[in-house]
Design a protein around this motif. Structure first.
Motif, PDB file in Angstrom:
ATOM      1  N   ASN A 195      29.470   6.806  19.305  1.00 16.80           N
ATOM      2  CA  ASN A 195      28.608   6.673  20.110  1.00 16.80           C
ATOM      3  C   ASN A 195      28.985   5.682  21.139  1.00 16.80           C
ATOM      4  OD1 ASN A 195      25.568   4.242  19.640  1.00 16.80           O
ATOM      5  ND2 ASN A 195      26.370   5.664  21.572  1.00 16.80           N
ATOM      6  N   VAL A 196      29.141   6.255  22.367  1.00 16.36           N
ATOM      7  CA  VAL A 196      30.299   5.439  23.186  1.00 16.36           C
ATOM      8  C   VAL A 196      29.040   4.514  23.909  1.00 16.36           C
ATOM      9  CG1 VAL A 196      32.013   5.262  25.043  1.00 16.36           C
ATOM     10  CG2 VAL A 196      31.975   6.841  23.059  1.00 16.36           C
ATOM     11  N   ILE A 197      29.760   2.743  24.019  1.00 15.77           N
ATOM     12  CA  ILE A 197      28.436   2.559  24.823  1.00 15.77           C
ATOM     13  C   ILE A 197      29.000   1.329  25.455  1.00 15.77           C
ATOM     14  CG2 ILE A 197      26.371   0.469  24.274  1.00 15.77           C
ATOM     15  CD1 ILE A 197      26.434   0.695  21.304  1.00 15.77           C
ATOM     16  N   THR A 198      28.681   1.239  26.976  1.00 13.11           N
ATOM     17  CA  THR A 198      29.498   0.536  27.149  1.00 13.11           C
ATOM     18  C   THR A 198      28.004   0.145  29.148  1.00 13.11           C
ATOM     19  OG1 THR A 198      30.508  -0.348  29.931  1.00 13.11           O
ATOM     20  CG2 THR A 198      30.554   2.121  28.820  1.00 13.11           C
ATOM     21  N   LYS A 199      27.154  -0.323  29.738  1.00 10.87           N
ATOM     22  CA  LYS A 199      26.751  -0.183  30.286  1.00 10.87           C
ATOM     23  C   LYS A 199      26.785  -0.475  31.954  1.00 10.87           C
ATOM     24  CE  LYS A 199      22.294  -2.644  32.819  1.00 10.87           C
ATOM     25  NZ  LYS A 199      22.420  -4.153  33.380  1.00 10.87           N
ATOM     26  N   SER A 200      28.551  -0.567  32.153  1.00  7.94           N
ATOM     27  CA  SER A 200      28.954  -0.209  33.652  1.00  7.94           C
ATOM     28  C   SER A 200      30.285   0.369  33.395  1.00  7.94           C
ATOM     29  CB  SER A 200      29.960  -1.158  33.275  1.00  7.94           C
ATOM     30  OG  SER A 200      31.284  -1.785  32.986  1.00  7.94           O
ATOM     31  N   GLY A 201      30.163   1.216  32.556  1.00 12.42           N
ATOM     32  CA  GLY A 201      30.685   2.351  32.120  1.00 12.42           C
ATOM     33  C   GLY A 201      32.700   2.129  33.127  1.00 12.42           C
ATOM     34  N   SER A 202      32.816   1.265  32.963  1.00 12.53           N
ATOM     35  CA  SER A 202      33.896   0.606  33.342  1.00 12.53           C
ATOM     36  C   SER A 202      34.666  -0.585  32.815  1.00 12.53           C
ATOM     37  CB  SER A 202      33.901   0.206  34.915  1.00 12.53           C
ATOM     38  OG  SER A 202      33.562  -1.101  34.908  1.00 12.53           O
ATOM     39  N   THR A 203      34.409  -0.842  31.275  1.00 17.09           N
ATOM     40  CA  THR A 203      34.777  -1.975  29.913  1.00 17.09           C
ATOM     41  C   THR A 203      35.691  -1.197  29.630  1.00 17.09           C
ATOM     42  OG1 THR A 203      32.908  -1.978  29.837  1.00 17.09           O
ATOM     43  CG2 THR A 203      34.483  -3.015  28.072  1.00 17.09           C
ATOM     44  N   ALA A 204      37.019  -1.319  30.066  1.00 15.05           N
ATOM     45  CA  ALA A 204      38.553  -1.115  29.574  1.00 15.05           C
ATOM     46  C   ALA A 204      38.591  -0.533  28.246  1.00 15.05           C
ATOM     47  CB  ALA A 204      39.551  -2.017  30.703  1.00 15.05           C
ATOM     48  N   GLY A 214      28.292  -7.577  23.763  1.00 13.04           N
ATOM     49  CA  GLY A 214      26.879  -6.855  23.370  1.00 13.04           C
ATOM     50  C   GLY A 214      26.571  -5.889  23.204  1.00 13.04           C
ATOM     51  N   SER A 215      27.447  -5.290  23.431  1.00 14.26           N
ATOM     52  CA  SER A 215      27.980  -3.855  22.819  1.00 14.26           C
ATOM     53  C   SER A 215      27.540  -3.242  21.829  1.00 14.26           C
ATOM     54  CB  SER A 215      28.698  -3.007  24.347  1.00 14.26           C
ATOM     55  OG  SER A 215      28.080  -3.012  25.040  1.00 14.26           O
ATOM     56  N   ALA A 216      28.046  -4.333  21.043  1.00 11.08           N
ATOM     57  CA  ALA A 216      27.921  -4.523  19.523  1.00 11.08           C
ATOM     58  C   ALA A 216      27.767  -5.650  18.735  1.00 11.08           C
ATOM     59  CB  ALA A 216      29.784  -4.499  19.072  1.00 11.08           C
ATOM     60  N   LEU A 217      27.646  -6.759  19.266  1.00 16.31           N
ATOM     61  CA  LEU A 217      27.212  -7.694  17.905  1.00 16.31           C
ATOM     62  C   LEU A 217      26.125  -7.516  17.613  1.00 16.31           C
ATOM     63  CD1 LEU A 217      29.421 -10.431  20.407  1.00 16.31           C
ATOM     64  CD2 LEU A 217      29.750  -9.540  17.807  1.00 16.31           C
ATOM     65  N   GLY A 218      25.837  -7.264  17.979  1.00 15.23           N
ATOM     66  CA  GLY A 218      23.871  -7.086  17.706  1.00 15.23           C
ATOM     67  C   GLY A 218      24.003  -6.133  16.487  1.00 15.23           C
ATOM     68  N   LEU A 219      24.488  -4.784  16.747  1.00 18.14           N
ATOM     69  CA  LEU A 219      24.425  -4.087  15.447  1.00 18.14           C
ATOM     70  C   LEU A 219      25.336  -4.039  14.695  1.00 18.14           C
ATOM     71  CD1 LEU A 219      23.907  -0.790  14.608  1.00 18.14           C
ATOM     72  CD2 LEU A 219      26.453  -0.341  15.838  1.00 18.14           C
ATOM     73  N   GLU A 235      36.123  21.713  21.641  1.00 23.68           N
ATOM     74  CA  GLU A 235      35.423  21.819  23.329  1.00 23.68           C
ATOM     75  C   GLU A 235      33.692  21.528  23.596  1.00 23.68           C
ATOM     76  OE1 GLU A 235      35.929  20.310  26.328  1.00 23.68           O
ATOM     77  OE2 GLU A 235      38.182  20.255  26.367  1.00 23.68           O
ATOM     78  N   ASN A 236      33.116  22.553  22.556  1.00 20.19           N
ATOM     79  CA  ASN A 236      31.493  22.598  22.126  1.00 20.19           C
ATOM     80  C   ASN A 236      30.839  21.672  21.446  1.00 20.19           C
ATOM     81  OD1 ASN A 236      31.709  24.664  24.217  1.00 20.19           O
ATOM     82  ND2 ASN A 236      32.223  26.636  22.918  1.00 20.19           N
ATOM     83  N   GLY A 237      32.521  21.850  19.671  1.00 16.77           N
ATOM     84  CA  GLY A 237      32.139  20.750  18.747  1.00 16.77           C
ATOM     85  C   GLY A 237      32.085  19.218  19.398  1.00 16.77           C
ATOM     86  N   TYR A 238      32.541  18.868  20.412  1.00 15.58           N
ATOM     87  CA  TYR A 238      32.956  17.292  20.662  1.00 15.58           C
ATOM     88  C   TYR A 238      31.832  16.921  21.258  1.00 15.58           C
ATOM     89  CZ  TYR A 238      33.463  15.189  25.563  1.00 15.58           C
ATOM     90  OH  TYR A 238      34.032  14.672  26.484  1.00 15.58           O
ATOM     91  N   ARG A 239      31.067  17.797  22.021  1.00 19.71           N
ATOM     92  CA  ARG A 239      30.278  17.514  22.599  1.00 19.71           C
ATOM     93  C   ARG A 239      28.802  17.889  22.143  1.00 19.71           C
ATOM     94  NH1 ARG A 239      32.453  21.047  26.221  1.00 19.71           N
ATOM     95  NH2 ARG A 239      33.199  20.244  28.932  1.00 19.71           N
ATOM     96  N   ASP A 240      28.503  17.998  20.716  1.00 19.29           N
ATOM     97  CA  ASP A 240      27.716  17.609  19.724  1.00 19.29           C
ATOM     98  C   ASP A 240      27.911  16.600  19.162  1.00 19.29           C
ATOM     99  OD1 ASP A 240      26.017  20.319  20.777  1.00 19.29           O
ATOM    100  OD2 ASP A 240      26.996  21.586  18.617  1.00 19.29           O
ATOM    101  N   ARG A 241      29.201  15.856  18.758  1.00 21.70           N
ATOM    102  CA  ARG A 241      29.641  14.625  18.286  1.00 21.70           C
ATOM    103  C   ARG A 241      29.934  13.509  18.992  1.00 21.70           C
ATOM    104  NH1 ARG A 241      30.989  19.532  15.939  1.00 21.70           N
ATOM    105  NH2 ARG A 241      30.396  19.722  13.834  1.00 21.70           N
ATOM    106  N   LEU A 242      29.607  13.686  20.278  1.00 15.75           N
ATOM    107  CA  LEU A 242      29.577  12.287  21.239  1.00 15.75           C
ATOM    108  C   LEU A 242      28.058  12.109  21.775  1.00 15.75           C
ATOM    109  CD1 LEU A 242      32.642  11.380  22.626  1.00 15.75           C
ATOM    110  CD2 LEU A 242      30.775  11.116  24.277  1.00 15.75           C
ATOM    111  N   VAL A 243      27.565  10.228  21.912  1.00 15.91           N
ATOM    112  CA  VAL A 243      26.250  10.562  22.449  1.00 15.91           C
ATOM    113  C   VAL A 243      26.997   9.177  23.374  1.00 15.91           C
ATOM    114  CG1 VAL A 243      25.551   9.335  20.137  1.00 15.91           C
ATOM    115  CG2 VAL A 243      24.108   9.632  22.031  1.00 15.91           C
ATOM    116  N   VAL A 244      26.327   9.127  24.684  1.00 14.70           N
ATOM    117  CA  VAL A 244      26.671   8.361  25.322  1.00 14.70           C
ATOM    118  C   VAL A 244      25.533   6.443  25.573  1.00 14.70           C
ATOM    119  CG1 VAL A 244      28.524   8.761  26.232  1.00 14.70           C
ATOM    120  CG2 VAL A 244      26.823   9.290  27.278  1.00 14.70           C
TER     121      VAL A 244
END
Length: 451
Positions: free
Chosen positions: A127-136, A76-81, A155-164
């Motif tokens: 964009n990382v998508i998981t409601k539980s945060g534990s989906t392996a 469900g974190s991917a099929l709709g998109l 490190e700094n550039g990574y934070r600008d390029r990842l949204v959860v």
């Protein structure tokens, strides 16, 4: 315009008099669902009215900065998109438009490797998508892409390029996002993955690739209003639920969604998860073993006329069909006239490929109706964000209604959890040692049957 839902050829599976017998039961189900909605127990009902200013603001703020969008999610974190992208943007899962979209909804090592080899971390938003945060699967992919980003931009550039996108107050990914200062969006409490396409799970990446999410929600809201009528014969979601339920009781336990058009096929894929996880249940609400659930199948027109229709027309009458079709195409392609005298070819000239496509769809419907196969047709006047929003909302409501008819909980998925627990045990996750031992007890088969 709105989608059109045509049940006029469902009669072989749903006698009109039998359908009417469910009017009282549906009225009671409607009252229960409305009471649950009012109490906040069915939050997906109110998603069409969500304020999207936060999503639109974020999307506008980074527009043009990134060439690629990688989405890490599964189910469900991917099929709709995926369905949103293929229906409203490009009828292919391959990245063909800017920003290029890569939905990594599987952890096939070859695909992950090739995507990382192809893309430049500096030009990529993840964009990382998981409601539980534990989906392996998702968290493993997150760890891999986090390192890929850090190695590429620091490190700094990574934070600008990842949204959860995750739960607001709980879960491992929420802890990581807060600790590392990552931009995050919330999956509303009480909304499961297969019902989450109209949350930031689907809306955020949709906005990032230029889909009109306000129109999407407006379409869902319009469908909500169409479904407020509690009268069975006036509510298409309830009527469809009863007809599919009666089809199931008559032995038609397979639900085929026949999508005519590449851009509609992933809507059928989304439906497949919604129907399978919501309705396939061992126990009813009283804890009695019932083992119910229609099996959803997807088909692509016209392609599967040449691979599946033989079975559908002449095989066992154990299926009910839903055709998806678009009344209008954005493009028209003419078929040239050539080879006069060769009638098997010449007659095609002067028509358009659009005509051929539509005629084949109509012919397939009639071929099935001739065999008294029950069939629903859902037509899009033109595949637009508002009509796709209607489609999503319609099937979500129909799903909870037919779940009530089956007497099961359409919002849980206990069967999915055990496979996860076996995997946790095999990978050494603390607390799942017993599942590793249990797994071993089921892997000793008759070696004489292994070749």
């Amino acid at each position: 315009m709105s989608i059109t839902i045509d049940y006029s050829r469902m009669v072989p599976a749903a006698d009109p008099e039998k359908v009417k017998d469910y009017a009282g039961k549906i009225a009671a189900i409607d009252e229960t669902l409305k009471n649950k909605r009012a109490a906040g127990d069915l939050p997906f009902y109110d998603l069409p009215y969500r304020n999207t200013a936060d999503i639109e603001g974020y999307a506008a703020g980074i527009r043009g900065r990134f060439k690629n969008l990688v989405v890490l999610g599964i189910g469900g974190s991917a099929l709709g998109l995926i369905a949103l992208n293929s229906s409203l943007r490009s009828p292919y899962r391959d990245a063909v438009l800017d920003p290029e979209l890569y939905v990594l909804d599987n952890i096939d090592p070859e695909r992950l490797y090739r995507v990382m080899q192809k893309l430049d971390p500096a030009e990529t938003l993840v964009n990382v998508i998981t409601k539980s945060g534990s989906t392996a699967e998702t968290m493993a992919s997150f760890l891999i892409f986090r390192k890929w980003l850090i190695d590429g931009v620091g490190e700094n550039g990574y934070r600008d390029r990842l949204v959860v996108t995750t739960a607001r107050d709980s879960g491992s990914l929420r802890q990581i996002a807060d600790k590392e200062g990552l931009v995050s969006f919330e999956v509303p409490e009480g909304v499961g993955g297969r019902f989450s396409v109209l949350t930031p799970v689907g809306l955020l990446p949709a906005a990032l690739i230029g889909i009109d999410i306000k129109a999407l929600l407006a379409g869902a809201a319009a469908m909500d209003k169409r479904l407020l009528n509690s009268t069975l014969l006036k509510n298409p979601a309830y009527l469809g639920a009863v007809m599919h339920y009666l089809a199931y009781l008559s032995g038609r336990c397979i639900s085929v969604m026949f999508a005519y058009g590449d851009r509609l096929l992933d809507l059928a894929d989304w439906y497949r998860q919604l129907w399978a996880e919501s309705l396939g249940k061992r126990y009813d609400l009283n804890g009695i073993a019932v083992n119910v659930g229609p099996t959803p199948v997807k088909a692509l027109g016209v392609t599967d006329q040449h691979s599946q229709v033989q079975l559908y027309k002449e095989g066992p009458d154990d299926k009910v069909y839903t055709f998806l079709k678009a009344e209008n195409f954005e493009n028209t392609i003419e078929i040239p006239r050539a080879f006069e005298g060769n009638e098997a070819v010449f007659y095609l000239g002067g028509h358009t490929i659009n005509e051929l496509f539509n005629v084949e769809e109509m012919a397939t419907e009639v071929a099935l109706v001739k065999e008294k196969r029950p069939l629903t047709a859902i037509s899009f006047s033109k595949v637009t964000p508002d009509e796709v929003g209607e489609f999503f909302y319609f099937f979500e409501v129909q799903t909870v209604a037919i779940g009530a008819l089956f007497g099961i909980d359409p919002l849980d998925q206990p069967g999915v959890e055990e496979g996860k627990h076996f995997a946790y045990g095999l990978l050494g996750r603390s607390g799942f040692e017993d599942k590793k031992k249990e797994f071993a007890s089921f892997t000793t088969g008759d070696k004489a049957l292994i070749f």
